[in-house]
Scaffold this motif. Structure first.
Motif, PDB file in Angstrom:
ATOM      1  N   TYR A   3       0.871  -1.149   0.000  1.00 56.61           N
ATOM      2  CA  TYR A   3       0.000   0.000   0.000  1.00 56.61           C
ATOM      3  C   TYR A   3       0.912   1.203   0.000  1.00 56.61           C
ATOM      4  O   TYR A   3       0.492   2.314   0.005  1.00 56.61           O
ATOM      5  N   HIS A 310      -6.689  -4.557  -4.000  1.00 59.41           N
ATOM      6  CA  HIS A 310      -6.359  -3.232  -3.454  1.00 59.41           C
ATOM      7  C   HIS A 310      -5.453  -2.478  -4.436  1.00 59.41           C
ATOM      8  O   HIS A 310      -5.702  -1.310  -4.758  1.00 59.41           O
ATOM      9  N   GLU A 311      -4.420  -3.166  -4.935  1.00 57.93           N
ATOM     10  CA  GLU A 311      -3.491  -2.512  -5.866  1.00 57.93           C
ATOM     11  C   GLU A 311      -4.197  -2.140  -7.168  1.00 57.93           C
ATOM     12  O   GLU A 311      -3.969  -1.078  -7.736  1.00 57.93           O
ATOM     13  N   HIS A 314      -6.055   1.032  -6.751  1.00 56.91           N
ATOM     14  CA  HIS A 314      -5.222   2.235  -6.922  1.00 56.91           C
ATOM     15  C   HIS A 314      -5.153   2.623  -8.399  1.00 56.91           C
ATOM     16  O   HIS A 314      -5.291   3.785  -8.765  1.00 56.91           O
ATOM     17  N   GLU A 394      -5.697   5.247   0.420  1.00 55.17           N
ATOM     18  CA  GLU A 394      -5.558   3.855   0.874  1.00 55.17           C
ATOM     19  C   GLU A 394      -6.894   3.297   1.358  1.00 55.17           C
ATOM     20  O   GLU A 394      -7.235   2.141   1.079  1.00 55.17           O
ATOM     21  N   HIS A 437      -1.018   4.995   6.172  1.00 54.23           N
ATOM     22  CA  HIS A 437      -2.055   4.015   5.877  1.00 54.23           C
ATOM     23  C   HIS A 437      -2.911   3.948   7.138  1.00 54.23           C
ATOM     24  O   HIS A 437      -2.396   4.136   8.230  1.00 54.23           O
TER      25      HIS A 437
HETATM   26 ZN   LIG Z   1      -2.413   1.009  -1.222  1.00 53.58          ZN
END
Ligand SMILES: [Zn+2]
Length: 456
Positions: A3, A310-311, A314, A394, A437
């Motif tokens: 993250y 999650h990535e 982004h 995040e 984060h």
């Molecule tokens: Zn992240």
């Protein structure tokens, strides 16, 4: 949940762009405060008691639906020793922020008040046929000097401390070799950045700090583009992940969310660290999905899917261009404040620092230490702002991941691993100021709220 990759990439580029040689003091590009240490490798102190109490699917299925109770149950799996250790590790980082700032300012002051800095400037002007080349030489020399002067702190925070907390896997020789590669990269990047910046500053006049912001954002964008392609391979080996269920699952999520690549790459982060990390880097044809070997080896498929979702979030939400924009606004304020301070200090000390009088002083590369010092203080004071910019994105990526991977337990398991080195339950102000984060308590809480609402 590299993250962190977004922030690291951005900050590295940002600092380089701002010609903050102090960034060299904060460690090589390969040693960011990256992601999770794996539970199995959290040091020798708890060889008998696991840092995270292992559970099975039956445990997860029997968790109460109530988000607060489920979050508590997850957090309570962290052993008291592991919790105390991660608190200590993370809180030590608060002080390191201060020490790094003070050291950066001290180095800048030293170079302003002593002869060698302007001697290098004058020598570079004599030997270089072009002014931009003389500026580049000075910029490179500045980074080299700052790196050398801050080396003891770098050894402590990048090597000694990482080993003390059981997160580093490298011997000193290998670590030092990477520091030298990092220094070479920093010298080249800063030389380039300084040459561009001062070429613009010489033509800019009164409003030089606005132009400087534009240059800095441009250099940040260049950093984001070239970093994954040219710099990352200097520190790690990248190779395609074997065909199999993991690769198929990751690509399925990526393709459904507009990441235009068929490549999933694996890199050997285990040669440096025990931490788990991944990222989606690049834009368009350079897009690449990358996960480290620690993640592949030490996580279940559910956990890997949660991390990669999650990535992908982004990437899909355009967080890289957004970061450039938001940091651009922040740097606009930073260069503006720096200009205000610099003009006052130059009136008072300009002659003593062997700089030209009036507006010409800021366009003289000999004033670079002053700019670096001013920006270093500004960025230190702006820590809660930069952290909140990143932390907000995040959180959005976490939500994206929950909706995409639909693995609240996978997400919570990985977050527990991250919690081994990031304080789990900070106070609200502490989280606001110091956390780039959200804390494990916040993030697992989000995953468990999602679970509470989504389950029948
Ligand atoms: Zn992240």
């Amino acid at each position: 949940m590299r993250y962190v990759s977004l922030r690291t990439a951005c900050m590295a580029a940002c600092l380089a762009a701002a010609t903050l040689a102090a960034s060299a003091a904060a460690g090589s590009p390969s040693s960011p405060p990256a992601e999770a240490p794996a539970s199995a490798a959290a040091g020798t102190a708890d060889a008998t008691a696991p840092a995270i109490r292992p559970v099975d699917d039956a445990w997860r299925a029997s968790l109460p639906l109530d988000a607060q109770a489920a979050t508590r149950a997850y957090l309570d799996r962290l052993s008291p020793e592991a919790k105390a250790r991660s608190d200590a590790y993370f809180e030590g980082g608060y002080w390191l922020l201060l020490w790094n700032m003070l050291l950066g300012v001290a180095i800048a002051a030293l170079l302003l008040f002593t002869r060698p800095s302007t001697a290098v400037r004058d020598w570079a002007r004599r030997v270089a046929p072009w002014r931009w080349l003389a500026d580049a030489i000075y910029g490179g020399a500045y980074v080299a000097a700052a790196t050398l002067l801050s080396f003891p702190l770098t050894v402590y925070q990048g090597f000694v401390r990482e080993h003390a907390y059981g997160m580093a896997t490298q011997g000193f020789g290998a670590w030092l070799g990477e520091q030298l590669i990092g220094l070479a990269v920093a010298v080249v990047m800063t030389a380039f950045g300084v040459a561009v910046l001062y070429a613009v500053l010489r033509r800019a006049g009164e409003r030089w700090w606005m132009w400087a912001t534009g240059v800095a954002v441009g250099l940040m964008a260049v950093g984001v583009l070239v970093g994954p392609v040219w710099i990352d391979p200097l520190f790690n080996t990248y190779r395609p992940v074997e065909d199999g269920p993991v690769k198929r699952a990751v690509l399925a999520m990526a393709h459904a969310n507009g990441v235009p690549t068929d490549q999933v790459m694996e890199f050997d982060a285990s040669r440096q660290t025990t931490r788990v990390s991944a990222n989606v880097s690049g834009i368009g044809s350079t897009a690449s999905i990358r996960l480290n070997d620690n993640l592949l080896r030490r996580s279940s498929e559910a956990e890997i899917r949660a991390v990669m979702a999650h990535e992908i979030g982004h990437y899909a939400m355009g967080h890289v261009p957004q970061t450039l924009l938001q940091f651009g606004v922040l740097l606009f304020a930073g260069f503006g404040a720096s200009a205000w301070v610099m003009h006052r200090l130059l009136r008072r000390y300009g002659e003593r620092w062997r700089l030209p009088g009036g507006a010409a002083a800021v366009a003289d590369v000999g004033s670079l230490p002053l700019l670096v010092g001013a920006l270093t203080v500004f960025m230190f004071l702006a820590t809660p702002v930069t952290n909140t910019i990143v932390r907000t994105m995040e959180s959005h990526a976490d939500l994206w991941a929950l909706n995409l991977a639909r693995e609240p337990h996978g997400e919570a398991e990985v977050l527990l691993k991250l919690a081994e080195y990031r304080k789990t339950e900070p106070g609200p102000w502490e989280e606001f100021i110091f956390f780039d984060h959200p804390s494990a308590a916040s993030r697992i809480g989000m995953a468990m709220r999602w679970r509470e609402q989504q389950l029948p």
